[in-house]
Write a protein that holds these residues in place. Structure first.
Motif, PDB file in Angstrom:
ATOM      1  N   ILE A   1      38.230  16.742  23.341  1.00  0.00           N
ATOM      2  CA  ILE A   1      37.285  17.654  23.989  1.00  0.00           C
ATOM      3  C   ILE A   1      38.030  18.825  24.620  1.00  0.00           C
ATOM      4  O   ILE A   1      37.670  19.990  24.436  1.00  0.00           O
ATOM      5  N   THR A   2      39.092  18.520  25.350  1.00  0.00           N
ATOM      6  CA  THR A   2      39.851  19.566  26.038  1.00  0.00           C
ATOM      7  C   THR A   2      40.519  20.505  25.035  1.00  0.00           C
ATOM      8  O   THR A   2      40.577  21.721  25.257  1.00  0.00           O
ATOM      9  N   GLN A   3      40.992  19.964  23.942  1.00  0.00           N
ATOM     10  CA  GLN A   3      41.623  20.776  22.902  1.00  0.00           C
ATOM     11  C   GLN A   3      40.632  21.791  22.327  1.00  0.00           C
ATOM     12  O   GLN A   3      41.014  22.899  21.966  1.00  0.00           O
ATOM     13  N   ASN A   4      39.365  21.436  22.283  1.00  0.00           N
ATOM     14  CA  ASN A   4      38.337  22.348  21.785  1.00  0.00           C
ATOM     15  C   ASN A   4      37.855  23.340  22.846  1.00  0.00           C
ATOM     16  O   ASN A   4      37.388  24.421  22.505  1.00  0.00           O
ATOM     17  N   VAL A   5      37.966  22.969  24.126  1.00  0.00           N
ATOM     18  CA  VAL A   5      37.448  23.814  25.205  1.00  0.00           C
ATOM     19  C   VAL A   5      38.463  24.860  25.674  1.00  0.00           C
ATOM     20  O   VAL A   5      38.100  26.005  25.932  1.00  0.00           O
ATOM     21  N   LEU A   6      39.724  24.494  25.798  1.00  0.00           N
ATOM     22  CA  LEU A   6      40.711  25.419  26.370  1.00  0.00           C
ATOM     23  C   LEU A   6      40.817  26.764  25.653  1.00  0.00           C
ATOM     24  O   LEU A   6      41.015  27.788  26.318  1.00  0.00           O
ATOM     25  N   PRO A   7      40.680  26.828  24.321  1.00  0.00           N
ATOM     26  CA  PRO A   7      40.723  28.151  23.687  1.00  0.00           C
ATOM     27  C   PRO A   7      39.629  29.104  24.167  1.00  0.00           C
ATOM     28  O   PRO A   7      39.801  30.325  24.124  1.00  0.00           O
ATOM     29  N   ARG A   8      38.531  28.576  24.674  1.00  0.00           N
ATOM     30  CA  ARG A   8      37.483  29.441  25.237  1.00  0.00           C
ATOM     31  C   ARG A   8      37.982  30.214  26.449  1.00  0.00           C
ATOM     32  O   ARG A   8      37.424  31.248  26.807  1.00  0.00           O
ATOM     33  N   PHE A   9      39.024  29.691  27.084  1.00  0.00           N
ATOM     34  CA  PHE A   9      39.611  30.350  28.246  1.00  0.00           C
ATOM     35  C   PHE A   9      40.878  31.115  27.872  1.00  0.00           C
ATOM     36  O   PHE A   9      41.648  31.523  28.730  1.00  0.00           O
ATOM     37  N   GLY A  10      41.103  31.289  26.564  1.00  0.00           N
ATOM     38  CA  GLY A  10      42.227  32.086  26.083  1.00  0.00           C
ATOM     39  C   GLY A  10      43.457  31.292  25.696  1.00  0.00           C
ATOM     40  O   GLY A  10      44.436  31.866  25.231  1.00  0.00           O
ATOM     41  N   ALA A  11      43.451  29.988  25.876  1.00  0.00           N
ATOM     42  CA  ALA A  11      44.639  29.167  25.607  1.00  0.00           C
ATOM     43  C   ALA A  11      44.911  29.045  24.115  1.00  0.00           C
ATOM     44  O   ALA A  11      43.997  29.042  23.296  1.00  0.00           O
ATOM     45  N   GLU A  12      46.191  28.917  23.800  1.00  0.00           N
ATOM     46  CA  GLU A  12      46.616  28.547  22.457  1.00  0.00           C
ATOM     47  C   GLU A  12      47.219  27.148  22.565  1.00  0.00           C
ATOM     48  O   GLU A  12      48.337  26.986  23.050  1.00  0.00           O
ATOM     49  N   VAL A  13      46.456  26.133  22.164  1.00  0.00           N
ATOM     50  CA  VAL A  13      46.967  24.771  22.217  1.00  0.00           C
ATOM     51  C   VAL A  13      47.950  24.614  21.062  1.00  0.00           C
ATOM     52  O   VAL A  13      47.569  24.498  19.908  1.00  0.00           O
ATOM     53  N   VAL A  14      49.239  24.640  21.412  1.00  0.00           N
ATOM     54  CA  VAL A  14      50.326  24.649  20.433  1.00  0.00           C
ATOM     55  C   VAL A  14      50.636  23.244  19.942  1.00  0.00           C
ATOM     56  O   VAL A  14      50.963  23.039  18.774  1.00  0.00           O
ATOM     57  N   ALA A  15      50.572  22.276  20.833  1.00  0.00           N
ATOM     58  CA  ALA A  15      50.911  20.896  20.489  1.00  0.00           C
ATOM     59  C   ALA A  15      50.095  19.966  21.365  1.00  0.00           C
ATOM     60  O   ALA A  15      49.694  20.327  22.469  1.00  0.00           O
ATOM     61  N   SER A  16      49.864  18.768  20.849  1.00  0.00           N
ATOM     62  CA  SER A  16      49.174  17.752  21.638  1.00  0.00           C
ATOM     63  C   SER A  16      49.851  16.411  21.407  1.00  0.00           C
ATOM     64  O   SER A  16      50.524  16.195  20.397  1.00  0.00           O
ATOM     65  N   PHE A  17      49.652  15.526  22.390  1.00  0.00           N
ATOM     66  CA  PHE A  17      50.267  14.205  22.337  1.00  0.00           C
ATOM     67  C   PHE A  17      49.406  13.236  23.121  1.00  0.00           C
ATOM     68  O   PHE A  17      48.958  13.548  24.221  1.00  0.00           O
ATOM     69  N   SER A  18      49.204  12.060  22.542  1.00  0.00           N
ATOM     70  CA  SER A  18      48.460  10.994  23.207  1.00  0.00           C
ATOM     71  C   SER A  18      49.374   9.787  23.354  1.00  0.00           C
ATOM     72  O   SER A  18      49.981   9.350  22.374  1.00  0.00           O
TER      73      SER A  18
END
Length: 177
Positions: A126-143
């Protein structure tokens, strides 16, 4: 040398996501990392009435300024009922009111952990889809799944495979700075 802001999406004094962020920050040697413990950032529940009557707190404005100044941001979101916590949602609501694109062109390393086997994947997605709305570039993710079994405060991530995946994601993020 890049300026990195790191925090968890949790305001719990026993946050395992904060432990993961703190560990991740400790691995970064060639950049300056500002580690925030969100326990120190209490915000009222967002409402337009409250905003109209009280405006923005100094701590909110300062946090927004720190985010805007950062060359990169590391966030580990906690999960409540398969989504980000109310605290994190409230935080993004407030920040977006101060400045809609508070993460404009900012590389983000997004993480999540939980004691369950999915490792906070619901909140992460969910957060990965929402943050770009605030201008973020989600470069990498990890769980990081099963935090109690896969993480040790003295050692960090104890699973070799998970430690390798974490390090690769961190390096991918650092490569964008």
């Amino acid at each position: 040398m890049a300026q990195i802001l790191a925090f968890a999406g949790s305001n719990s004094s026993k946050s395992i996501n904060y432990e993961l962020v703190k560990y991740t920050a400790s691995l970064i040697k060639d950049h300056e990392v500002q580690l925030l413990n969100m326990v120190n950032f209490p915000f009222p529940m967002f409402s337009e009435d409250y905003e109209r009557e009280n405006g923005y707190s100094n701590s909110l404005v300062e946090l927004k300024e720190d985010l805007v100044k950062a060359d990169g941001v590391i966030i580990s979101v906690n999960e409540h009922n398969s989504g980000p916590s109310a605290y994190f949602k409230n935080l993004t609501d407030w920040l977006s009111r101060v400045e809609r694109k508070f993460l404009e062109d900012t590389p983000v390393f997004l993480m999540a952990t939980s004691n369950g086997k999915r490792g906070g994947m619901g909140a992460l997605e969910i957060t990965q889809n929402v943050l770009p709305r605030f201008g973020a570039e989600v470069v990498a993710s990890f769980s990081l799944p099963s935090f109690g079994e896969t993480f040790n405060k003295g050692e960090g991530i104890v699973s070799a495979d998970l430690a390798k995946a974490h390090r690769e994601a961190l390096n991918q993020f650092l490569g964008k700075l």
